[in-house]
Scaffold this motif. Sequence first.
Motif, mmCIF file in Angstrom:
data_model
loop_
_atom_site.group_PDB
_atom_site.id
_atom_site.type_symbol
_atom_site.label_atom_id
_atom_site.label_comp_id
_atom_site.label_asym_id
_atom_site.label_seq_id
_atom_site.Cartn_x
_atom_site.Cartn_y
_atom_site.Cartn_z
ATOM 1 N N ILE A 184 0.857 -1.168 -0.010
ATOM 2 C CA ILE A 184 0.089 0.039 0.255
ATOM 3 C C ILE A 184 0.871 1.162 -0.144
ATOM 4 N N VAL A 185 0.757 2.279 -1.053
ATOM 5 C CA VAL A 185 1.384 3.529 -0.771
ATOM 6 C C VAL A 185 0.195 4.560 -0.874
ATOM 7 N N GLU A 186 0.391 5.255 0.316
ATOM 8 C CA GLU A 186 -0.829 6.156 0.737
ATOM 9 C C GLU A 186 -0.345 7.083 1.742
ATOM 10 N N ASP A 187 -0.426 8.251 1.538
ATOM 11 C CA ASP A 187 -0.014 9.380 2.449
ATOM 12 C C ASP A 187 -0.764 9.697 3.718
ATOM 13 N N ASP A 188 -2.137 9.341 3.539
ATOM 14 C CA ASP A 188 -2.971 9.498 4.751
ATOM 15 C C ASP A 188 -2.887 8.336 5.643
ATOM 16 N N PRO A 189 -2.257 8.357 6.851
ATOM 17 C CA PRO A 189 -2.308 7.250 7.668
ATOM 18 C C PRO A 189 -3.509 6.662 7.971
ATOM 19 N N ILE A 190 -4.388 7.543 8.157
ATOM 20 C CA ILE A 190 -5.913 6.967 8.467
ATOM 21 C C ILE A 190 -6.623 5.917 7.356
ATOM 22 N N ILE A 191 -6.393 6.637 6.172
ATOM 23 C CA ILE A 191 -6.664 5.958 5.016
ATOM 24 C C ILE A 191 -5.846 4.440 4.915
ATOM 25 N N ALA A 192 -4.796 4.692 5.214
ATOM 26 C CA ALA A 192 -3.881 3.419 4.831
ATOM 27 C C ALA A 192 -4.117 2.463 5.849
ATOM 28 N N ASN A 239 3.742 -0.762 3.755
ATOM 29 C CA ASN A 239 3.234 0.308 3.381
ATOM 30 C C ASN A 239 4.301 1.738 3.321
ATOM 31 N N ALA A 240 3.921 2.638 2.597
ATOM 32 C CA ALA A 240 4.803 3.763 2.599
ATOM 33 C C ALA A 240 3.969 4.854 2.147
ATOM 34 N N ASP A 241 4.275 6.134 2.671
ATOM 35 C CA ASP A 241 3.620 7.377 2.496
ATOM 36 C C ASP A 241 4.482 8.329 1.227
ATOM 37 N N ASN A 242 5.676 7.678 0.799
ATOM 38 C CA ASN A 242 6.339 8.400 -0.246
ATOM 39 C C ASN A 242 7.194 7.635 -0.955
ATOM 40 N N PHE A 243 7.503 8.266 -2.421
ATOM 41 C CA PHE A 243 8.149 7.685 -3.332
ATOM 42 C C PHE A 243 9.401 6.939 -3.093
ATOM 43 N N GLU A 244 10.202 7.136 -2.544
ATOM 44 C CA GLU A 244 11.578 6.811 -2.176
ATOM 45 C C GLU A 244 11.551 5.484 -1.260
ATOM 46 N N GLU A 245 10.862 5.503 -0.213
ATOM 47 C CA GLU A 245 10.469 4.117 0.741
ATOM 48 C C GLU A 245 9.980 3.219 0.013
ATOM 49 N N ALA A 246 8.736 3.609 -0.735
ATOM 50 C CA ALA A 246 7.886 2.778 -1.470
ATOM 51 C C ALA A 246 8.443 1.944 -2.615
ATOM 52 N N ILE A 247 9.447 2.627 -3.288
ATOM 53 C CA ILE A 247 10.184 1.999 -4.396
ATOM 54 C C ILE A 247 11.184 1.021 -4.133
ATOM 55 N N ALA A 248 11.902 1.532 -2.698
ATOM 56 C CA ALA A 248 12.894 0.411 -2.181
ATOM 57 C C ALA A 248 12.243 -0.726 -1.588
ATOM 58 N N GLU A 249 11.123 -0.741 -0.839
ATOM 59 C CA GLU A 249 10.356 -1.746 -0.270
ATOM 60 C C GLU A 249 9.895 -2.506 -1.257
ATOM 61 N N ILE A 250 9.311 -1.943 -2.540
ATOM 62 C CA ILE A 250 8.799 -2.799 -3.323
ATOM 63 C C ILE A 250 9.593 -3.598 -4.183
ATOM 64 N N LYS A 251 10.540 -3.055 -4.222
ATOM 65 C CA LYS A 251 11.649 -3.832 -5.041
ATOM 66 C C LYS A 251 12.119 -4.896 -3.815
ATOM 67 N N GLN A 252 12.323 -4.878 -2.735
ATOM 68 C CA GLN A 252 12.612 -5.741 -1.776
ATOM 69 C C GLN A 252 11.660 -6.820 -1.476
ATOM 70 N N HIS A 253 10.423 -6.556 -1.252
ATOM 71 C CA HIS A 253 9.486 -7.439 -1.211
ATOM 72 C C HIS A 253 8.573 -8.191 -2.374
ATOM 73 N N THR A 254 8.708 -7.420 -3.590
ATOM 74 C CA THR A 254 8.273 -7.907 -4.819
ATOM 75 C C THR A 254 6.827 -8.274 -4.730
#
Length: 228
Positions: free
Chosen positions: A8-16, A33-48
């Motif tokens: 999940i990539v969502e900047d609103d913690p309540i919605i996330a 889950n992440a709320d920003n581009f950098e964290e999201a892309i790093a974890e997506i590559k890691q967790h696939t």
Amino acid sequence: MSKLNIYIVEDDPIIAITIETALKKQGYSICGNADNFEEAIAEIKQHTPDLVLVDIQLDGEKDGVDLAECLDKLEMPYLYLTSQTDPHTIKRVKETRPLGYIVKPFTENGLRTNIEIAWNNYKNDEEYLTFSANNEYYKIRQSQILYLKAFDNYCYVMTTEREYLVPKTLKHLETQLNCGKFIKTHRSYIVNLLKIDALRTDSLLINDFEIPVSNSKKTKLKQLLQGK
């Protein structure tokens, strides 16, 4: 569907939290889950993950459309989480390849239904290349393939992750490929049209690897690239 692994990539913690709780209730697995581009892309590559839910508005300079462009390159399926956006953003969204859109605000049933329909369509549309190599059987998505290279009576199948040396000829494997997405550029090479980075006078580039292009293939290749 119960084993689908979602990021999940969502900047609103309540919605996330709402999304994560609703999906877990439906039997889905959440790998992060992440709320920003950098964290999201790093974890997506890691967790696939199997599927990514991408909010368009994110914390930081880069937004969900920037992330979607990276996911397209990674051949990672995703759904947009959207609310009403400006015309410029909509124009950028149209240049990406999402499985669909989940419009905010959404209900738990609507969330599940959108995911199930999008995933079902994705799996039905997916095409595979099957072969045996090193006494093991492989079934890989054709969208992962960069190119194929003939090697005597063998053939190399190159993906972003690894290469396979298959005890079959290039001609034999060619019969399995989607002819609308792959083209034989030379007697020894077949390439994935969507993976081409640049076209030169007598060659093309895929991931910095130069592949020859025969004179007889140049016109057709240019036409296909213009229409892809």
